[in-house]
Design a protein around this motif. Sequence first.
Motif, short mmCIF file in Angstrom:
data_model
loop_
_atom_site.label_atom_id
_atom_site.label_comp_id
_atom_site.label_asym_id
_atom_site.label_seq_id
_atom_site.Cartn_x
_atom_site.Cartn_y
_atom_site.Cartn_z
N MET A 147 3.92 -9.06 2.96
CA MET A 147 3.74 -7.69 3.45
C MET A 147 3.49 -6.77 2.27
SD MET A 147 6.74 -7.54 6.34
CE MET A 147 8.06 -7.53 5.14
N ASN A 148 2.31 -6.18 2.24
CA ASN A 148 1.92 -5.25 1.18
C ASN A 148 1.70 -3.86 1.76
OD1 ASN A 148 1.88 -7.45 -0.66
ND2 ASN A 148 -0.27 -7.87 -0.16
N SER A 149 1.68 -2.89 0.86
CA SER A 149 1.44 -1.49 1.27
C SER A 149 2.32 -1.09 2.44
CB SER A 149 -0.04 -1.30 1.63
OG SER A 149 -0.88 -1.65 0.55
N LEU A 150 3.59 -1.36 2.31
CA LEU A 150 4.52 -1.12 3.41
C LEU A 150 4.66 0.37 3.71
CD1 LEU A 150 7.10 -3.85 2.52
CD2 LEU A 150 6.00 -3.61 4.75
N LYS A 151 4.85 0.65 5.00
CA LYS A 151 4.98 2.01 5.50
C LYS A 151 6.33 2.15 6.21
CE LYS A 151 0.01 2.05 6.49
NZ LYS A 151 -1.03 2.26 7.54
N VAL B 110 12.78 -1.29 0.67
CA VAL B 110 11.67 -1.10 -0.25
C VAL B 110 11.07 0.29 -0.03
CG1 VAL B 110 9.99 -2.12 1.35
CG2 VAL B 110 9.55 -2.20 -1.12
N GLN B 111 10.47 0.85 -1.05
CA GLN B 111 9.84 2.16 -0.92
C GLN B 111 8.45 2.03 -0.30
OE1 GLN B 111 9.93 3.84 -4.88
NE2 GLN B 111 11.87 4.87 -4.46
N THR B 112 7.97 3.12 0.24
CA THR B 112 6.62 3.16 0.79
C THR B 112 5.61 2.68 -0.26
OG1 THR B 112 7.14 4.96 2.31
CG2 THR B 112 4.83 4.66 1.72
N GLY B 113 4.72 1.80 0.17
CA GLY B 113 3.74 1.25 -0.74
C GLY B 113 4.17 -0.05 -1.40
N GLY B 114 5.41 -0.41 -1.24
CA GLY B 114 5.93 -1.62 -1.86
C GLY B 114 5.58 -2.88 -1.07
N SER B 115 6.08 -4.01 -1.57
CA SER B 115 5.79 -5.31 -0.97
C SER B 115 7.06 -6.12 -0.77
CB SER B 115 4.83 -6.11 -1.86
OG SER B 115 3.59 -5.46 -2.01
N GLN C 264 16.29 -7.93 8.29
CA GLN C 264 16.01 -6.49 8.33
C GLN C 264 15.05 -6.09 7.21
OE1 GLN C 264 17.24 -3.93 10.50
NE2 GLN C 264 15.68 -2.72 9.43
N VAL C 265 14.04 -5.34 7.58
CA VAL C 265 13.12 -4.73 6.61
C VAL C 265 13.21 -3.22 6.80
CG1 VAL C 265 10.72 -4.43 5.94
CG2 VAL C 265 11.57 -6.71 6.51
N THR C 266 13.51 -2.52 5.73
CA THR C 266 13.61 -1.06 5.77
C THR C 266 12.70 -0.48 4.71
OG1 THR C 266 15.91 -1.19 6.51
CG2 THR C 266 15.14 0.92 5.66
N VAL C 267 11.80 0.39 5.13
CA VAL C 267 10.85 1.02 4.22
C VAL C 267 11.20 2.51 4.14
CG1 VAL C 267 8.44 1.41 3.64
CG2 VAL C 267 9.11 -0.64 4.92
N SER C 268 11.56 2.96 2.96
CA SER C 268 11.95 4.36 2.78
C SER C 268 10.73 5.20 2.42
CB SER C 268 13.00 4.48 1.69
OG SER C 268 12.48 4.05 0.44
#
Length: 115
Positions: free
Chosen positions: A82-86, A12-17, A110-114
Amino acid sequence: QVRLVESGGGLVQTGGSLRLSCVASESIFSVSIMAWYRQAPGKQREPVATMVGGERRNYVDSVKGRFTISRDNAKNTMYLQMNSLKPEDTAVYYCYGYRNGVPSWGQGTQVTVSS
């Protein structure tokens, strides 16, 4: 020992959920402690969110206001919204349950935040 299976991870991109789910092999009504942990590469596994007795919730400071732990006893499922992911949230997330002195772990998702 309760068997736990996580799902819902991804990229997910930064800011995503994302919403993680943890399905238990049997009733979680009597599970006294349920929690989500995470482990980033090269780091120790750390607790992210904990639910004691189905009511009392605790969060690590870095996720307060962004993550929410919850459970649905009827579905034998625990969630982590999970909101506002970093990017620093990138890790393998594990479901944990503790009942009658016996701990149980899921296999991780796995959670990956780009950025």
